[in-house]
Scaffold this motif. Structure first.
Motif, PDB file in Angstrom:
ATOM      1  N   HIS A   1      16.425  54.262  35.042  1.00 31.63           N
ATOM      2  CA  HIS A   1      17.741  53.653  35.695  1.00 31.63           C
ATOM      3  C   HIS A   1      18.166  52.260  35.026  1.00 31.63           C
ATOM      4  O   HIS A   1      17.129  51.372  34.760  1.00 31.63           O
ATOM      5  CB  HIS A   1      17.169  54.462  37.280  1.00 31.63           C
ATOM      6  CG  HIS A   1      17.279  54.842  36.841  1.00 31.63           C
ATOM      7  ND1 HIS A   1      18.300  55.945  37.914  1.00 31.63           N
ATOM      8  CD2 HIS A   1      15.825  55.763  36.896  1.00 31.63           C
ATOM      9  CE1 HIS A   1      17.567  57.299  38.133  1.00 31.63           C
ATOM     10  NE2 HIS A   1      16.681  56.990  38.022  1.00 31.63           N
TER      11      HIS A   1
ATOM     12  N   ASN B   1      21.712  51.379  38.978  1.00 30.59           N
ATOM     13  CA  ASN B   1      20.763  52.122  40.050  1.00 30.59           C
ATOM     14  C   ASN B   1      20.893  53.665  38.778  1.00 30.59           C
ATOM     15  O   ASN B   1      21.171  54.114  39.337  1.00 30.59           O
ATOM     16  CB  ASN B   1      21.534  52.745  41.185  1.00 30.59           C
ATOM     17  CG  ASN B   1      20.656  51.307  41.758  1.00 30.59           C
ATOM     18  OD1 ASN B   1      19.502  50.784  41.490  1.00 30.59           O
ATOM     19  ND2 ASN B   1      21.368  50.716  42.910  1.00 30.59           N
TER      20      ASN B   1
ATOM     21  N   HIS C   1      20.828  56.843  36.145  1.00 32.17           N
ATOM     22  CA  HIS C   1      20.327  57.465  35.312  1.00 32.17           C
ATOM     23  C   HIS C   1      20.846  57.007  34.113  1.00 32.17           C
ATOM     24  O   HIS C   1      21.590  56.693  33.619  1.00 32.17           O
ATOM     25  CB  HIS C   1      20.204  58.086  35.604  1.00 32.17           C
ATOM     26  CG  HIS C   1      19.068  58.775  34.403  1.00 32.17           C
ATOM     27  ND1 HIS C   1      19.324  60.382  33.605  1.00 32.17           N
ATOM     28  CD2 HIS C   1      18.125  59.095  33.354  1.00 32.17           C
ATOM     29  CE1 HIS C   1      18.804  60.856  32.798  1.00 32.17           C
ATOM     30  NE2 HIS C   1      17.697  59.919  32.574  1.00 32.17           N
TER      31      HIS C   1
ATOM     32  N   ARG D   1      11.751  54.937  36.652  1.00 28.80           N
ATOM     33  CA  ARG D   1      11.398  55.391  38.671  1.00 28.80           C
ATOM     34  C   ARG D   1      11.318  57.058  39.165  1.00 28.80           C
ATOM     35  O   ARG D   1      11.989  57.639  37.428  1.00 28.80           O
ATOM     36  CB  ARG D   1      13.390  55.531  39.003  1.00 28.80           C
ATOM     37  CG  ARG D   1      13.898  54.106  38.834  1.00 28.80           C
ATOM     38  CD  ARG D   1      15.006  53.857  39.829  1.00 28.80           C
ATOM     39  NE  ARG D   1      15.470  52.364  39.906  1.00 28.80           N
ATOM     40  CZ  ARG D   1      16.603  51.942  40.254  1.00 28.80           C
ATOM     41  NH1 ARG D   1      17.758  53.061  40.722  1.00 28.80           N
ATOM     42  NH2 ARG D   1      17.130  50.996  40.336  1.00 28.80           N
TER      43      ARG D   1
ATOM     44  N   ASN E   1      10.364  60.382  40.632  1.00 28.20           N
ATOM     45  CA  ASN E   1      11.514  61.149  41.496  1.00 28.20           C
ATOM     46  C   ASN E   1      12.647  61.079  41.684  1.00 28.20           C
ATOM     47  O   ASN E   1      13.306  61.590  42.742  1.00 28.20           O
ATOM     48  CB  ASN E   1      10.273  61.534  42.409  1.00 28.20           C
ATOM     49  CG  ASN E   1       9.430  62.137  42.146  1.00 28.20           C
ATOM     50  OD1 ASN E   1       9.328  62.900  40.692  1.00 28.20           O
ATOM     51  ND2 ASN E   1       8.479  62.199  42.779  1.00 28.20           N
ATOM     52  N   GLU E   2      13.431  60.065  41.336  1.00 30.97           N
ATOM     53  CA  GLU E   2      14.750  60.021  41.140  1.00 30.97           C
ATOM     54  C   GLU E   2      16.184  60.479  40.839  1.00 30.97           C
ATOM     55  O   GLU E   2      17.430  60.232  41.482  1.00 30.97           O
ATOM     56  CB  GLU E   2      15.523  58.178  41.053  1.00 30.97           C
ATOM     57  CG  GLU E   2      14.184  57.182  41.616  1.00 30.97           C
ATOM     58  CD  GLU E   2      15.034  56.335  42.552  1.00 30.97           C
ATOM     59  OE1 GLU E   2      16.450  55.823  42.214  1.00 30.97           O
ATOM     60  OE2 GLU E   2      14.361  55.810  43.162  1.00 30.97           O
TER      61      GLU E   2
ATOM     62  N   LYS F   1      12.289  65.669  43.477  1.00 32.86           N
ATOM     63  CA  LYS F   1      11.493  65.627  44.683  1.00 32.86           C
ATOM     64  C   LYS F   1      11.359  67.350  45.208  1.00 32.86           C
ATOM     65  O   LYS F   1      10.289  67.713  45.538  1.00 32.86           O
ATOM     66  CB  LYS F   1      11.653  64.800  45.920  1.00 32.86           C
ATOM     67  CG  LYS F   1      11.755  63.320  45.434  1.00 32.86           C
ATOM     68  CD  LYS F   1      12.402  62.948  46.602  1.00 32.86           C
ATOM     69  CE  LYS F   1      12.082  61.385  46.245  1.00 32.86           C
ATOM     70  NZ  LYS F   1      12.831  60.536  47.388  1.00 32.86           N
TER      71      LYS F   1
END
Length: 166
Positions: free
Chosen positions: A41, A46, A48, A99, A101-102, A107
């Motif tokens: 990211h 922020n 991807h 990062r 599981n963003e 998740k």
């Protein structure tokens, strides 16, 4: 490559070559649980950064998927150190970071076992496009979207043909 220390992927555009070299590795991840999904990211926005690999961390194996041009994919194994800094062509203003599981709903897929893996080819031209990972209750796809590595979860696939790998 891609600003990642010691990352040297082999990109494939030919399905037969991909299968001959990757089938033994892919067979080892059947029945493995997804422990984490790592994406790069931009720290400033922020967002991807889809020009870098997507890492699917399993019990004891790290699958690293990447895309190049519009018809090449790469899978490497345990070659990326996620703790090391990414240096995108020495650009000081671009701060990229791994990062966990963003992206999307990643998740929701942690802890699910891999049941099967299929190869994805584009229907209209036969280009090697990515892999389809069948899970206990869902599926995810890792694919080349015009030179970007993309992960999707349970998205309808109308533009690809699935090829049995194992």
């Amino acid at each position: 490559m891609f600003g990642i220390t010691d990352y040297k992927p082999t990109f494939y555009s030919d399905a037969n070559l991909f299968l001959s070299e990757q089938r033994p590795h892919l067979s080892k991840i059947i029945e493995q649980e997804i422990a984490a999904i790592w994406t790069v990211h931009d720290a400033n926005t922020n967002e991807h950064w889809a020009d870098c690999p997507i890492v699917v961390q399993l019990n004891d194996i790290q699958l690293e998927f990447n895309a190049l041009y519009d018809n090449e994919i790469a899978i490497t194994w345990n070659s990326i150190d996620l703790s090391k800094k990414i240096s995108w062509f020495n650009s000081p203003d671009l701060i990229l970071e791994w990062r966990m599981n963003e992206v999307h709903q990643s998740k929701n897929y942690i802890g699910q076992k891999i049941n099967d893996i299929l190869l994805m080819e584009l229907k209209n031209c036969g280009f090697l496009n990515g892999i389809y990972i069948s899970l206990e209750n869902d599926y995810l796809t890792l694919f080349n979207n015009l030179d970007e590595a993309v992960i999707q979860f349970n998205e309808k696939l109308t533009h690809v043909r699935l090829i049995k790998i194992l």
